[in-house]
Design a protein around this motif. Structure first.
Motif, PDB file in Angstrom:
ATOM      1  N   PRO A  26       0.820  -1.213   0.000  1.00 22.34           N
ATOM      2  CA  PRO A  26       0.000   0.000   0.000  1.00 22.34           C
ATOM      3  C   PRO A  26       0.857   1.268   0.000  1.00 22.34           C
ATOM      4  N   PHE A  27       0.411   2.266  -0.739  1.00 19.84           N
ATOM      5  CA  PHE A  27       1.146   3.536  -0.780  1.00 19.84           C
ATOM      6  C   PHE A  27       0.201   4.728  -0.937  1.00 19.84           C
ATOM      7  N   VAL A  28      -1.085   4.490  -0.756  1.00 23.81           N
ATOM      8  CA  VAL A  28      -2.085   5.551  -0.844  1.00 23.81           C
ATOM      9  C   VAL A  28      -3.042   5.408   0.338  1.00 23.81           C
ATOM     10  N   ILE A  29      -3.422   6.532   0.932  1.00 26.17           N
ATOM     11  CA  ILE A  29      -4.388   6.554   2.034  1.00 26.17           C
ATOM     12  C   ILE A  29      -5.656   7.217   1.534  1.00 26.17           C
ATOM     13  N   VAL A  30      -6.791   6.540   1.726  1.00 29.49           N
ATOM     14  CA  VAL A  30      -8.078   7.051   1.256  1.00 29.49           C
ATOM     15  C   VAL A  30      -8.939   7.435   2.456  1.00 29.49           C
ATOM     16  N   LEU A 148       3.116  12.442   2.171  1.00 29.58           N
ATOM     17  CA  LEU A 148       1.692  12.629   2.444  1.00 29.58           C
ATOM     18  C   LEU A 148       1.237  13.880   1.694  1.00 29.58           C
ATOM     19  N   ASP A 149       0.940  13.700   0.417  1.00 26.45           N
ATOM     20  CA  ASP A 149       0.543  14.810  -0.444  1.00 26.45           C
ATOM     21  C   ASP A 149      -0.752  14.451  -1.161  1.00 26.45           C
ATOM     22  N   ASP A 150      -1.181  15.318  -2.078  1.00 30.60           N
ATOM     23  CA  ASP A 150      -2.485  15.095  -2.713  1.00 30.60           C
ATOM     24  C   ASP A 150      -2.472  13.988  -3.758  1.00 30.60           C
ATOM     25  N   TYR A 151      -1.328  13.379  -3.983  1.00 31.45           N
ATOM     26  CA  TYR A 151      -1.249  12.196  -4.843  1.00 31.45           C
ATOM     27  C   TYR A 151      -1.461  10.931  -4.020  1.00 31.45           C
ATOM     28  N   HIS A 152      -0.895  10.922  -2.818  1.00 30.10           N
ATOM     29  CA  HIS A 152      -0.912   9.730  -1.976  1.00 30.10           C
ATOM     30  C   HIS A 152      -1.982   9.772  -0.889  1.00 30.10           C
ATOM     31  N   VAL A 153      -2.597  10.913  -0.665  1.00 33.40           N
ATOM     32  CA  VAL A 153      -3.689  11.047   0.314  1.00 33.40           C
ATOM     33  C   VAL A 153      -4.890  11.607  -0.424  1.00 33.40           C
ATOM     34  N   ILE A 154      -5.918  10.792  -0.582  1.00 26.97           N
ATOM     35  CA  ILE A 154      -7.047  11.173  -1.419  1.00 26.97           C
ATOM     36  C   ILE A 154      -8.365  10.898  -0.702  1.00 26.97           C
ATOM     37  N   GLY A 155      -9.462  11.245  -1.370  1.00 23.53           N
ATOM     38  CA  GLY A 155     -10.789  10.997  -0.837  1.00 23.53           C
ATOM     39  C   GLY A 155     -11.493   9.896  -1.611  1.00 23.53           C
ATOM     40  N   HIS A 156     -12.472   9.294  -0.964  1.00 21.89           N
ATOM     41  CA  HIS A 156     -13.224   8.214  -1.603  1.00 21.89           C
ATOM     42  C   HIS A 156     -13.915   8.706  -2.876  1.00 21.89           C
ATOM     43  N   PHE A 157     -14.285   9.984  -2.898  1.00 22.13           N
ATOM     44  CA  PHE A 157     -14.965  10.547  -4.069  1.00 22.13           C
ATOM     45  C   PHE A 157     -14.110  10.489  -5.325  1.00 22.13           C
ATOM     46  N   GLN A 158     -12.803  10.343  -5.158  1.00 25.57           N
ATOM     47  CA  GLN A 158     -11.902  10.282  -6.301  1.00 25.57           C
ATOM     48  C   GLN A 158     -11.805   8.880  -6.906  1.00 25.57           C
ATOM     49  N   LEU A 159     -12.547   7.954  -6.320  1.00 31.16           N
ATOM     50  CA  LEU A 159     -12.542   6.580  -6.812  1.00 31.16           C
ATOM     51  C   LEU A 159     -13.933   6.098  -7.225  1.00 31.16           C
ATOM     52  N   HIS A 160     -14.970   6.739  -6.722  1.00 38.21           N
ATOM     53  CA  HIS A 160     -16.336   6.266  -6.962  1.00 38.21           C
ATOM     54  C   HIS A 160     -17.269   7.404  -7.360  1.00 38.21           C
ATOM     55  N   SER A 161     -18.021   7.218  -8.415  1.00 38.27           N
ATOM     56  CA  SER A 161     -18.999   8.224  -8.829  1.00 38.27           C
ATOM     57  C   SER A 161     -20.159   8.319  -7.847  1.00 38.27           C
ATOM     58  N   TRP A 173      -9.429  19.543   3.553  1.00 38.84           N
ATOM     59  CA  TRP A 173      -8.323  19.138   2.687  1.00 38.84           C
ATOM     60  C   TRP A 173      -7.157  20.114   2.737  1.00 38.84           C
ATOM     61  N   ALA A 174      -7.448  21.413   2.605  1.00 41.37           N
ATOM     62  CA  ALA A 174      -6.371  22.407   2.554  1.00 41.37           C
ATOM     63  C   ALA A 174      -5.533  22.369   3.824  1.00 41.37           C
ATOM     64  N   ARG A 175      -6.208  22.319   4.960  1.00 48.61           N
ATOM     65  CA  ARG A 175      -5.479  22.289   6.240  1.00 48.61           C
ATOM     66  C   ARG A 175      -4.689  20.994   6.386  1.00 48.61           C
ATOM     67  N   LEU A 176      -5.253  19.886   5.946  1.00 49.16           N
ATOM     68  CA  LEU A 176      -4.573  18.595   6.056  1.00 49.16           C
ATOM     69  C   LEU A 176      -3.277  18.598   5.247  1.00 49.16           C
ATOM     70  N   TYR A 177      -3.355  19.024   3.995  1.00 45.92           N
ATOM     71  CA  TYR A 177      -2.154  19.038   3.150  1.00 45.92           C
ATOM     72  C   TYR A 177      -1.120  20.045   3.663  1.00 45.92           C
ATOM     73  N   GLU A 178      -1.599  21.184   4.164  1.00 44.96           N
ATOM     74  CA  GLU A 178      -0.678  22.185   4.703  1.00 44.96           C
ATOM     75  C   GLU A 178       0.050  21.630   5.923  1.00 44.96           C
ATOM     76  N   THR A 179      -0.675  20.901   6.767  1.00 43.44           N
ATOM     77  CA  THR A 179      -0.065  20.294   7.953  1.00 43.44           C
ATOM     78  C   THR A 179       1.001  19.286   7.554  1.00 43.44           C
ATOM     79  N   PHE A 180       0.697  18.461   6.571  1.00 46.22           N
ATOM     80  CA  PHE A 180       1.677  17.464   6.120  1.00 46.22           C
ATOM     81  C   PHE A 180       2.896  18.134   5.498  1.00 46.22           C
ATOM     82  N   GLN A 181       2.677  19.220   4.759  1.00 41.67           N
ATOM     83  CA  GLN A 181       3.796  19.926   4.142  1.00 41.67           C
ATOM     84  C   GLN A 181       4.726  20.498   5.207  1.00 41.67           C
ATOM     85  N   LYS A 182       4.149  21.046   6.270  1.00 41.89           N
ATOM     86  CA  LYS A 182       4.968  21.588   7.361  1.00 41.89           C
ATOM     87  C   LYS A 182       5.733  20.482   8.061  1.00 41.89           C
TER      88      LYS A 182
END
Length: 252
Positions: A26-30, A148-161, A173-182
């Motif tokens: 595994p290399f992606v977190i949903v 932990l970026d927007d390629y490897h950390v995604i939402g379920h909506f990006q896999l299912h219609s 999302w914005a806060r989550l990615y900003e936290t990981f970047q820091k």
């Protein structure tokens, strides 16, 4: 953030759905939203009547962490099909040639309905993402590290219609990615301040390299040679010295 430790409570049982990864690492977190309470999650994921779904982890509004499926196995959470392809497909799924995402993902359910996480829940989820990534590295090796970026950390909506609002329209999302970047920047700075992890022969070569630079006056401070001999030189200082020595010798 990393200084706080969380307890992960094992909450799966013999009825919890899971399958083997068939050699995938595994290399992606949903991220998901439960649309229910934590107790409902616990009940459903351990029910003998549930033959359709599961998740690896659940995060409560209070910041409690439950685990239902071992990371070594895949949970029934992110199964994919071109017949119900997302309007916003994750780039990683495209790159994986639309294979079943369950094989290469870890799933996190969040207690709630709209993704508006409590502060305790947000902090616990951040820690859990990092825990999952670090667990994978410990289990399968450093080559399995992933940012932990927007390629490897995604939402379920990006896999299912039919999951177009999962993990919720209010998910941070914005806060989550900003936290990981820091966190990534902090980790990189921390690595740069570590003492060189060298074998004796490498320290000897470095001693000679810096000693020669001192003897020909390319550097004038003996402390750098002494640091190499004392084996206390850090990565950051070595990089700066390398640039300095190369530039000065080039200018001679």
């Amino acid at each position: 953030m990393k200084n706080k430790m969380y307890e992960i409570i094992w909450s799966g049982n013999k009825y919890t759905n899971s399958s083997g990864r068939d050699g995938f690492v595994p290399f992606v977190i949903v991220n998901h939203i439960s649309a229910s309470t934590m107790s409902s999650m616990d009940s459903w994921f351990t029910s003998s009547g549930n033959a359709v779904s599961s998740a690896h982890f659940g995060v409560s509004r209070k910041g409690e962490l439950h685990q239902y499926v071992e990371i070594e196995r895949f949970a029934w959470a992110n199964g994919t099909s071109l017949s119900y392809m997302s309007k916003y497909p994750a780039q990683v799924w495209i790159d994986q040639k639309y294979t079943n995402a369950n094989y290469w993902t870890v799933s996190i359910e969040h207690e709630g309905t709209d993704g508006d996480l409590s502060e305790e829940q947000f902090q616990a989820s951040v820690w859990l993402h990092q825990y999952i990534r670090d667990y994978i590295v410990d289990k399968w090796g450093q080559e399995c590290y992933f940012p932990l970026d927007d390629y490897h950390v995604i939402g379920h909506f990006q896999l299912h219609s039919w999951k177009e609002f999962c993990p919720g329209i209010m998910f941070p999302w914005a806060r989550l990615y900003e936290t990981f970047q820091k966190e990534t920047q902090f980790e990189e700075e921390d690595e740069m301040n570590k003492i060189l992890d060298y074998d004796q022969w490498a320290w000897d070569e470095l001693d000679k390299y810096l000693g020669d630079a001192y003897n020909d006056q390319t550097i004038t401070d003996w402390k750098w040679v002494q640091a190499a001999r004392d084996k206390t030189l850090v990565y950051k200082d070595l990089l700066l010295l390398k640039v300095l020595i190369d530039e000065r010798r080039r200018d001679k």
